[in-house]
Design an enzyme around this catalytic site. Structure first.
Site, PDB file in Angstrom:
ATOM      1  N   SER A  72     -96.402 -12.873 -11.003  1.00  0.00           N
ATOM      2  CA  SER A  72     -95.305 -11.899 -11.129  1.00  0.00           C
ATOM      3  C   SER A  72     -95.673 -10.728 -12.029  1.00  0.00           C
ATOM      4  O   SER A  72     -96.396 -10.882 -13.022  1.00  0.00           O
ATOM      5  CB  SER A  72     -94.092 -12.618 -11.731  1.00  0.00           C
ATOM      6  OG  SER A  72     -93.136 -11.697 -12.189  1.00  0.00           O
ATOM      7  N   GLU A 119     -93.800  -9.636 -14.106  1.00  0.00           N
ATOM      8  CA  GLU A 119     -93.258  -9.955 -15.440  1.00  0.00           C
ATOM      9  C   GLU A 119     -94.380 -10.354 -16.408  1.00  0.00           C
ATOM     10  O   GLU A 119     -94.180 -10.336 -17.622  1.00  0.00           O
ATOM     11  CB  GLU A 119     -92.230 -11.079 -15.347  1.00  0.00           C
ATOM     12  CG  GLU A 119     -90.852 -10.620 -14.943  1.00  0.00           C
ATOM     13  CD  GLU A 119     -90.180  -9.721 -15.988  1.00  0.00           C
ATOM     14  OE1 GLU A 119     -89.983 -10.165 -17.115  1.00  0.00           O
ATOM     15  OE2 GLU A 119     -89.878  -8.565 -15.664  1.00  0.00           O
ATOM     16  N   TYR A 172     -90.274 -17.135 -18.962  1.00  0.00           N
ATOM     17  CA  TYR A 172     -90.647 -16.992 -17.542  1.00  0.00           C
ATOM     18  C   TYR A 172     -92.011 -16.302 -17.427  1.00  0.00           C
ATOM     19  O   TYR A 172     -92.910 -16.799 -16.744  1.00  0.00           O
ATOM     20  CB  TYR A 172     -89.572 -16.180 -16.800  1.00  0.00           C
ATOM     21  CG  TYR A 172     -89.962 -15.844 -15.376  1.00  0.00           C
ATOM     22  CD1 TYR A 172     -89.736 -16.747 -14.345  1.00  0.00           C
ATOM     23  CD2 TYR A 172     -90.578 -14.633 -15.060  1.00  0.00           C
ATOM     24  CE1 TYR A 172     -90.113 -16.447 -13.041  1.00  0.00           C
ATOM     25  CE2 TYR A 172     -90.955 -14.328 -13.764  1.00  0.00           C
ATOM     26  CZ  TYR A 172     -90.720 -15.243 -12.754  1.00  0.00           C
ATOM     27  OH  TYR A 172     -91.105 -14.944 -11.462  1.00  0.00           O
TER      28      TYR A 172
HETATM   29  P1  NAP Z   1     -85.902 -18.000  -5.579  1.00  0.00           P
HETATM   30  O1  NAP Z   1     -85.093 -17.408  -4.473  1.00  0.00           O
HETATM   31  O2  NAP Z   1     -85.279 -18.184  -6.911  1.00  0.00           O
HETATM   32  O3  NAP Z   1     -86.442 -19.417  -5.059  1.00  0.00           O
HETATM   33  C1  NAP Z   1     -87.035 -20.338  -5.940  1.00  0.00           C
HETATM   34  C2  NAP Z   1     -87.417 -21.590  -5.177  1.00  0.00           C
HETATM   35  O4  NAP Z   1     -88.055 -22.501  -6.094  1.00  0.00           O
HETATM   36  C3  NAP Z   1     -86.230 -22.356  -4.572  1.00  0.00           C
HETATM   37  O5  NAP Z   1     -86.580 -22.801  -3.290  1.00  0.00           O
HETATM   38  C4  NAP Z   1     -86.070 -23.538  -5.519  1.00  0.00           C
HETATM   39  O6  NAP Z   1     -85.529 -24.692  -4.890  1.00  0.00           O
HETATM   40  C5  NAP Z   1     -87.536 -23.792  -5.873  1.00  0.00           C
HETATM   41  N1  NAP Z   1     -87.671 -24.641  -7.048  1.00  0.00           N
HETATM   42  C6  NAP Z   1     -87.034 -24.541  -8.246  1.00  0.00           C
HETATM   43  N2  NAP Z   1     -87.384 -25.541  -9.072  1.00  0.00           N
HETATM   44  C7  NAP Z   1     -88.274 -26.306  -8.393  1.00  0.00           C
HETATM   45  C8  NAP Z   1     -88.978 -27.499  -8.694  1.00  0.00           C
HETATM   46  N3  NAP Z   1     -88.845 -28.128  -9.861  1.00  0.00           N
HETATM   47  N4  NAP Z   1     -89.810 -28.012  -7.762  1.00  0.00           N
HETATM   48  C9  NAP Z   1     -89.937 -27.414  -6.549  1.00  0.00           C
HETATM   49  N5  NAP Z   1     -89.287 -26.288  -6.196  1.00  0.00           N
HETATM   50  C10 NAP Z   1     -88.462 -25.740  -7.106  1.00  0.00           C
HETATM   51  O7  NAP Z   1     -87.227 -17.138  -5.814  1.00  0.00           O
HETATM   52  P2  NAP Z   1     -87.918 -16.036  -4.867  1.00  0.00           P
HETATM   53  O8  NAP Z   1     -87.340 -14.707  -5.176  1.00  0.00           O
HETATM   54  O9  NAP Z   1     -87.966 -16.525  -3.480  1.00  0.00           O
HETATM   55  O10 NAP Z   1     -89.397 -16.030  -5.477  1.00  0.00           O
HETATM   56  C11 NAP Z   1     -90.406 -16.906  -4.983  1.00  0.00           C
HETATM   57  C12 NAP Z   1     -91.496 -17.044  -6.025  1.00  0.00           C
HETATM   58  O11 NAP Z   1     -92.062 -15.766  -6.298  1.00  0.00           O
HETATM   59  C13 NAP Z   1     -91.041 -17.589  -7.362  1.00  0.00           C
HETATM   60  O12 NAP Z   1     -92.116 -18.366  -7.880  1.00  0.00           O
HETATM   61  C14 NAP Z   1     -90.836 -16.358  -8.207  1.00  0.00           C
HETATM   62  O13 NAP Z   1     -90.975 -16.674  -9.572  1.00  0.00           O
HETATM   63  C15 NAP Z   1     -91.953 -15.489  -7.691  1.00  0.00           C
HETATM   64  N6  NAP Z   1     -91.745 -14.041  -7.778  1.00  0.00           N
HETATM   65  C16 NAP Z   1     -90.616 -13.494  -7.252  1.00  0.00           C
HETATM   66  C17 NAP Z   1     -90.465 -12.109  -7.283  1.00  0.00           C
HETATM   67  C18 NAP Z   1     -89.260 -11.438  -6.687  1.00  0.00           C
HETATM   68  O14 NAP Z   1     -89.048 -10.257  -6.982  1.00  0.00           O
HETATM   69  N7  NAP Z   1     -88.490 -12.109  -5.833  1.00  0.00           N
HETATM   70  C19 NAP Z   1     -91.490 -11.303  -7.835  1.00  0.00           C
HETATM   71  C20 NAP Z   1     -92.632 -11.919  -8.349  1.00  0.00           C
HETATM   72  C21 NAP Z   1     -92.762 -13.293  -8.291  1.00  0.00           C
HETATM   73  P3  NAP Z   1     -83.943 -25.013  -4.905  1.00  0.00           P
HETATM   74  O15 NAP Z   1     -83.378 -24.245  -3.762  1.00  0.00           O
HETATM   75  O16 NAP Z   1     -83.918 -26.486  -4.717  1.00  0.00           O
HETATM   76  O17 NAP Z   1     -83.416 -24.560  -6.233  1.00  0.00           O
HETATM   77  O1  F7E Z   2     -83.477  -7.425 -13.416  1.00  0.00           O
HETATM   78  C1  F7E Z   2     -81.767  -4.919 -15.506  1.00  0.00           C
HETATM   79  C2  F7E Z   2     -82.533  -6.008 -16.218  1.00  0.00           C
HETATM   80  O2  F7E Z   2     -82.761  -9.744 -12.923  1.00  0.00           O
HETATM   81  C3  F7E Z   2     -84.058  -6.168 -13.158  1.00  0.00           C
HETATM   82  C4  F7E Z   2     -87.328 -11.851 -10.652  1.00  0.00           C
HETATM   83  O3  F7E Z   2     -87.454 -12.002  -9.269  1.00  0.00           O
HETATM   84  O4  F7E Z   2     -88.491  -9.755 -10.629  1.00  0.00           O
HETATM   85  C5  F7E Z   2     -87.271 -10.381 -11.003  1.00  0.00           C
HETATM   86  O5  F7E Z   2     -87.075 -10.273 -12.408  1.00  0.00           O
HETATM   87  C6  F7E Z   2     -83.714  -5.195 -14.279  1.00  0.00           C
HETATM   88  C7  F7E Z   2     -83.939  -5.756 -15.682  1.00  0.00           C
HETATM   89  O6  F7E Z   2     -85.018  -8.903 -12.084  1.00  0.00           O
HETATM   90  C8  F7E Z   2     -78.364  -6.096 -15.173  1.00  0.00           C
HETATM   91  O7  F7E Z   2     -82.401  -5.890 -17.624  1.00  0.00           O
HETATM   92  C9  F7E Z   2     -79.351  -4.312 -15.893  1.00  0.00           C
HETATM   93  O8  F7E Z   2     -84.567  -4.767 -16.462  1.00  0.00           O
HETATM   94  O9  F7E Z   2     -82.983  -8.105 -11.012  1.00  0.00           O
HETATM   95  P1  F7E Z   2     -83.480  -8.597 -12.311  1.00  0.00           P
HETATM   96  P2  F7E Z   2     -86.248  -9.083 -13.092  1.00  0.00           P
HETATM   97  O10 F7E Z   2     -85.824  -9.588 -14.410  1.00  0.00           O
HETATM   98  O11 F7E Z   2     -87.048  -7.818 -13.060  1.00  0.00           O
HETATM   99  C10 F7E Z   2     -89.671 -10.290 -11.256  1.00  0.00           C
HETATM  100  C11 F7E Z   2     -90.863  -9.543 -10.706  1.00  0.00           C
HETATM  101  C12 F7E Z   2     -89.764 -11.765 -11.131  1.00  0.00           C
HETATM  102  O12 F7E Z   2     -90.859 -12.326 -11.066  1.00  0.00           O
HETATM  103  C13 F7E Z   2     -88.505 -12.530 -11.348  1.00  0.00           C
HETATM  104  O13 F7E Z   2     -88.615 -13.855 -10.819  1.00  0.00           O
HETATM  105  O14 F7E Z   2     -82.318  -4.898 -14.193  1.00  0.00           O
HETATM  106  N1  F7E Z   2     -80.324  -5.149 -15.444  1.00  0.00           N
HETATM  107  N2  F7E Z   2     -78.156  -4.873 -15.731  1.00  0.00           N
HETATM  108  C14 F7E Z   2     -79.733  -6.265 -14.989  1.00  0.00           C
HETATM  109  N3  F7E Z   2     -80.258  -7.372 -14.429  1.00  0.00           N
HETATM  110  C15 F7E Z   2     -79.411  -8.348 -14.046  1.00  0.00           C
HETATM  111  N4  F7E Z   2     -79.912  -9.463 -13.458  1.00  0.00           N
HETATM  112  N5  F7E Z   2     -78.047  -8.236 -14.219  1.00  0.00           N
HETATM  113  C16 F7E Z   2     -77.469  -7.125 -14.782  1.00  0.00           C
HETATM  114  O15 F7E Z   2     -76.258  -7.035 -14.924  1.00  0.00           O
END
Ligand code: NAP
Ligand code: F7E
Length: 343
Positions: A134, A136, A158
């Protein structure tokens, strides 16, 4: 022969898009489901007849060995994680277990099953491994945009756990010669995004306010800047990363920066409203250790893998708002979805 893929996190946003993509490429797709009862399968319900499932949890080594042994996959996509950044301050130890040590467990499961099957290849047999790293991990980044050579400075449990997962994947590649890679993906969204993440919180609120179900939207830091893309585009990059001659890590993003304020303006404009009439900044939603600006330098994935995003920021926000409007119109009370709490 039909290729087999095992996806952890198949019930999540990315898991559902990746399953669709791999099915379209002719794969037999298996998903790891956690929880012995009532797993959350709503995002893959429409694919249920095409998928196979196996039980397992990233906190449980034996279950991962059994899952890999049952599926005998050609490719493992490790998307399972606790993915909401502020939530990682509520459960820091669990997040470290799932998002960090869970990666190690899956790498070990692949090595063990390869050995059990007698391949005894130091490289984990024929199984290729993708780790969901990520942006992050960059956290308080030393440079913008961030590329494969930018240093890591994570700002949350995270981010720290993902950094461990990233390094242990590279270490297994370098030590055992495994085909194990990480995609460093920037924020990617869709109508299937969890409602706690800011883009979906905004699209859902814009739709609810338009339909008269809600009046106000509380947000945190409107100045935070992200590189937001469409999840359906990003799963293609994951697949491409496992089809190369040599394993390598890639940064994946659009290279475009937008603020939270831009996202609100765009979403409310889609429903013909002015965001300033509805949005209130709640200081309790501002993150104490905020990641202010993230933007991808994704020249490498574009040049070497030919990957390109197909959906821009305005199209993405419109897609999400229209989907929420449509969902709410079908289920008038709240579309089966409540606005998310938490920062
Ligand atoms: P998500 O919608 O939150 O899905 C997370 C998945 O992980 C769910 O299927 C959840 O299962 C599963 N999980 C949670 N705890 C687990 C455990 N103990 N063992 C096995 N599976 C488990 O996340 P996403 O947005 O699809 O992201 C997919 C991956 O990419 C994650 O690793 C996330 O950190 C990473 N990522 C996401 C973004 C983004 O912007 N979306 C960016 C960079 C990296 P349940 O349904 O059972 O809870
Ligand atoms: O926040 C700001 C907040 O929660 C984005 C995950 O998929 O992407 C995701 O992480 C920004 C932040 O995503 C609110 O402070 C303002 O700066 O949508 P977010 P995230 O934290 O960037 C990365 C790449 C991952 O890997 C993670 O799994 O938006 N923000 N106001 C807010 N965010 C939230 N959630 N709620 C607010 O009210």
């Amino acid at each position: 022969m039909t290729r087999r893929a095992l996806i952890t996190g198949i019930t999540g946003q990315d898991g559902s898009y990746l399953a669709e993509h791999l099915l379209s490429q002719g794969y037999q797709v298996w998903g790891l489901l956690r929880g012995q009862t009532n797993p959350r399968t709503s995002r893959v319900g429409h694919l249920a007849s095409d998928l196979s499932f196996v039980d397992g949890d990233l906190t449980d080594q034996a279950s991962l060995v059994a899952a890999v042994d049952t599926v005998q996959p050609d490719e493992v996509y490790n998307l399972g994680a606790l993915s909401f950044v502020p939530g990682s301050w509520q459960q820091p130890e669990l997040v470290t277990e799932v998002n960090g040590t869970g990666v190690l467990r899956m790498l070990e499961a692949i090595r063990m099953v390869s050995d059990l099957n007698g391949s005894r290849h130091a490289d984990g047999g024929r199984i290729r491994f993708y780790q969901a790293s990520s942006s992050e991990m960059f956290g308080r980044a030393a440079e913008t945009p961030q590329s494969e050579t930018t240093g890591f400075h994570p700002r949350s449990p995270y981010g720290v756990a993902k950094t461990y997962g990233h390094h242990i994947t590279r270490t297994y590649r370098e030590t055992f010669g495994m085909y194990a890679v990480s995609g460093v993906l920037f924020n990617h969204e869709s109508p299937r995004r969890g409602t706690e993440f800011v883009t979906r919180k905004i699209s859902l609120a814009a739709a609810r306010i338009k339909l008269g179900h809600q009046k106000r939207l509380d947000l945190g830091n409107l100045d935070a800047v992200r590189d937001w893309g469409f999840a359906g585009d990003y799963v293609r990059a994951m697949h491409l990363m496992l089809q190369q001659d040599e394993p390598a890590d890639y940064v994946v993003g659009t290279g475009r920066m937008h603020s939270v304020r831009d996202a609100v303006r765009c979403a409310f404009a889609c429903v013909g409203l002015h965001w300033t009439d509805h949005v209130v900044v709640d200081p309790a939603l501002v993150r104490p250790a905020e990641v202010e600006v993230l933007c991808a330098d994704s020249r490498r994935v574009r040049a070497e893998l030919g990957w390109e995003p197909t959906v821009d920021f305005a199209q993405l926000m419109r897609m999400m708002v229209e989907s929420d409007l449509e969902r709410l119109s079908r289920e008038p009370v709240h579309g089966g979805l409540l606005p998310a709490a938490g920062r």
